[in-house]
Design a protein around this motif. Structure first.
Motif, short mmCIF file in Angstrom:
data_model
loop_
_atom_site.label_atom_id
_atom_site.label_comp_id
_atom_site.label_asym_id
_atom_site.label_seq_id
_atom_site.Cartn_x
_atom_site.Cartn_y
_atom_site.Cartn_z
N SER A 91 -9.79 -11.21 10.54
CA SER A 91 -8.86 -11.72 9.55
C SER A 91 -7.51 -11.02 9.64
O SER A 91 -7.41 -9.83 9.32
N PRO A 92 -6.45 -11.73 10.03
CA PRO A 92 -5.12 -11.12 10.01
C PRO A 92 -4.71 -10.67 8.61
O PRO A 92 -3.98 -9.68 8.46
N VAL A 93 -5.19 -11.37 7.57
CA VAL A 93 -4.87 -10.98 6.19
C VAL A 93 -5.46 -9.61 5.88
O VAL A 93 -4.78 -8.73 5.32
N MET A 94 -6.72 -9.41 6.23
CA MET A 94 -7.37 -8.12 5.98
C MET A 94 -6.76 -7.03 6.86
O MET A 94 -6.63 -5.87 6.44
N GLU A 95 -6.38 -7.40 8.07
CA GLU A 95 -5.77 -6.42 8.97
C GLU A 95 -4.43 -5.95 8.43
O GLU A 95 -4.10 -4.76 8.48
N ARG A 96 -3.64 -6.88 7.88
CA ARG A 96 -2.36 -6.50 7.28
C ARG A 96 -2.57 -5.58 6.08
O ARG A 96 -1.75 -4.68 5.83
N ALA A 97 -3.66 -5.81 5.35
CA ALA A 97 -3.93 -4.99 4.17
C ALA A 97 -4.17 -3.53 4.54
O ALA A 97 -3.96 -2.63 3.71
N LEU A 98 -4.61 -3.27 5.77
CA LEU A 98 -4.76 -1.88 6.22
C LEU A 98 -3.43 -1.14 6.15
O LEU A 98 -3.40 0.08 5.99
N ARG A 99 -2.33 -1.91 6.31
CA ARG A 99 -1.00 -1.31 6.38
C ARG A 99 -0.18 -1.58 5.11
O ARG A 99 1.05 -1.50 5.16
N ALA A 100 -0.80 -1.90 4.01
CA ALA A 100 -0.06 -2.16 2.77
C ALA A 100 0.90 -1.01 2.51
O ALA A 100 0.49 0.16 2.44
N PRO A 101 2.20 -1.29 2.39
CA PRO A 101 3.20 -0.22 2.38
C PRO A 101 2.99 0.85 1.32
O PRO A 101 3.14 2.05 1.60
N ARG A 102 2.64 0.46 0.08
CA ARG A 102 2.48 1.47 -0.97
C ARG A 102 1.24 2.33 -0.72
O ARG A 102 1.24 3.53 -1.02
N ILE A 103 0.21 1.74 -0.14
CA ILE A 103 -0.98 2.53 0.18
C ILE A 103 -0.68 3.48 1.33
O ILE A 103 -1.08 4.66 1.30
N VAL A 104 0.02 3.00 2.34
CA VAL A 104 0.38 3.86 3.46
C VAL A 104 1.27 5.01 2.99
O VAL A 104 1.14 6.16 3.43
N GLU A 105 2.17 4.73 2.05
CA GLU A 105 2.99 5.79 1.48
C GLU A 105 2.12 6.88 0.86
O GLU A 105 2.35 8.08 1.05
N ALA A 106 1.10 6.45 0.10
CA ALA A 106 0.20 7.42 -0.52
C ALA A 106 -0.57 8.20 0.54
O ALA A 106 -0.74 9.43 0.44
N LEU A 107 -1.04 7.51 1.57
CA LEU A 107 -1.83 8.17 2.61
C LEU A 107 -1.02 9.22 3.36
O LEU A 107 -1.53 10.30 3.67
N THR A 108 0.23 8.91 3.64
CA THR A 108 1.03 9.89 4.38
C THR A 108 1.34 11.12 3.54
O THR A 108 1.55 12.21 4.09
N ARG A 109 1.35 10.97 2.22
CA ARG A 109 1.53 12.13 1.35
C ARG A 109 0.23 12.93 1.22
O ARG A 109 0.26 14.16 1.13
N VAL A 110 -0.90 12.24 1.20
CA VAL A 110 -2.18 12.90 0.98
C VAL A 110 -2.75 13.46 2.29
O VAL A 110 -3.28 14.58 2.31
N ILE A 111 -2.63 12.70 3.38
CA ILE A 111 -3.24 13.09 4.66
C ILE A 111 -2.24 13.79 5.56
O ILE A 111 -2.51 14.84 6.14
N GLY A 112 -1.07 13.20 5.73
CA GLY A 112 -0.06 13.70 6.66
C GLY A 112 0.68 12.53 7.28
O GLY A 112 0.37 11.36 7.01
#
Length: 299
Positions: A91-112
């Motif tokens: 699913s391209p829709v689910m694949e795009r959700a892996l990169r949801a911008p606000r979630i990625v922002e949180a991940l880069t602050r929490v993980i690196g």
């Protein structure tokens, strides 16, 4: 601060409007934090529609006891399954959700700054479907640096009644993987349960959140969900797992491969650079249904 509650049990869960230092500190101390409006209402609707297409068989083969029924309604199709793993593979829709911008922002602050994804799961959880017993995600997905982090995205308002996530705040801090055992508790699916940890059920917090919000939580955090006891409706959620790109991923090792060298390469980079890009990438995992009998529970 925004709070949500239900008549069954009142909870006060902070919904952070932005990824602030306070958000990051809550993940560090409590093991989890909630990001409001992690995805938009339009994205929620798009993912739910895609979940129905997946369950009908429109997106291709799903391994396990799967029934293709292109004439089924959305509700009929989704009620057949509790969870399908790896939907982003078809699913391209689910694949795009892996990169949801606000979630990625949180991940880069929490993980690196360098973050990779390695798993997605779509939960339908209609009324009567079970939850999952106490567990830690790092038990199933080991990392080399304790960086495993989940993004649990609500696709319906998640409440106590319909089976929201429950957490034991601070249970991640020691970095201990607790013992596991099989169980016959019909409230839960048949994956193993963690036990012999220094917390009680009374210490647990129900994380009731609106659709579109995401719980960002540490891989060592003890968490569970209870059955959907609502009279009608779903408690859908898209759950994606991430870790630092610097960490080797010793998941599903190949026989004969030294564990210190094993690095599962079926990943998706969502932020930064991959220091192991020279190894290349593989397409290994396929969409599959979580078996009802997994963990030895025979019912």
């Amino acid at each position: 601060m925004t709070t949500v509650s239900t008549p069954e049990r009142t909870s006060s869960v902070r919904l952070h409007e932005n990824v602030t230092d306070e958000f990051v500190e809550q993940v560090r101390v409590d093991g989890y934090a909630v990001l409001a409006n992690a995805i938009s209402s339009a994205e929620v609707a798009e993912i739910n529609a895609e979940a129905a297409r997946l369950c009908r068989g429109e997106l291709g083969h799903v391994e396990g006891d799967f029934q293709v029924d292109l004439d089924a309604s959305d509700e009929e199709a989704m009620r057949r399954y509790l969870c399908i793993h790896m939907p982003h593979k078809v699913s391209p829709v689910m694949e795009r959700a892996l990169r949801a911008p606000r979630i990625v922002e949180a991940l880069t602050r929490v993980i690196g700054p360098n973050v990779k994804a390695m798993q997605s799961m779509i939960f339908m959880k209609s009324e009567g479907k079970p939850g999952q017993a106490w567990h830690q995600d790092e038990f199933f997905i080991p990392t080399r640096d304790r960086s495993l982090t989940a993004a649990w995205i609500a696709l319906d308002d998640a409440t106590v009644e319909n089976g929201c996530l429950w957490v034991l705040p601070g249970s991640h801090a020691r970095g201990v993987i607790y013992p596991d055992r099989e169980h016959n508790d019909e409230r839960f699916d048949c994956t193993v349960e963690a036990y012999n940890f220094p917390y009680k059920d009374e210490d647990a917090v129900p994380v009731e959140i609106p659709a579109g919000a995401a719980i960002i939580f540490n891989g060592y955090l003890l968490h569970r969900s209870l059955p959907n006891t609502g009279k009608h409706g779903f408690r859908r959620a898209l759950v994606n797992h991430y870790l630092s790109a610097e960490s080797l991923l010793p998941w599903r090792p190949v026989p004969g491969q030294h564990v210190a060298k094993w690095d599962y390469r079926d990943i998706v980079m969502v932020a930064g650079e991959d220091p192991y890009a020279y190894k290349g990438y593989e397409d290994i995992a396929r969409p599959h249904i979580r078996p009802d009998g997994e963990g030895g529970c025979d019912r």
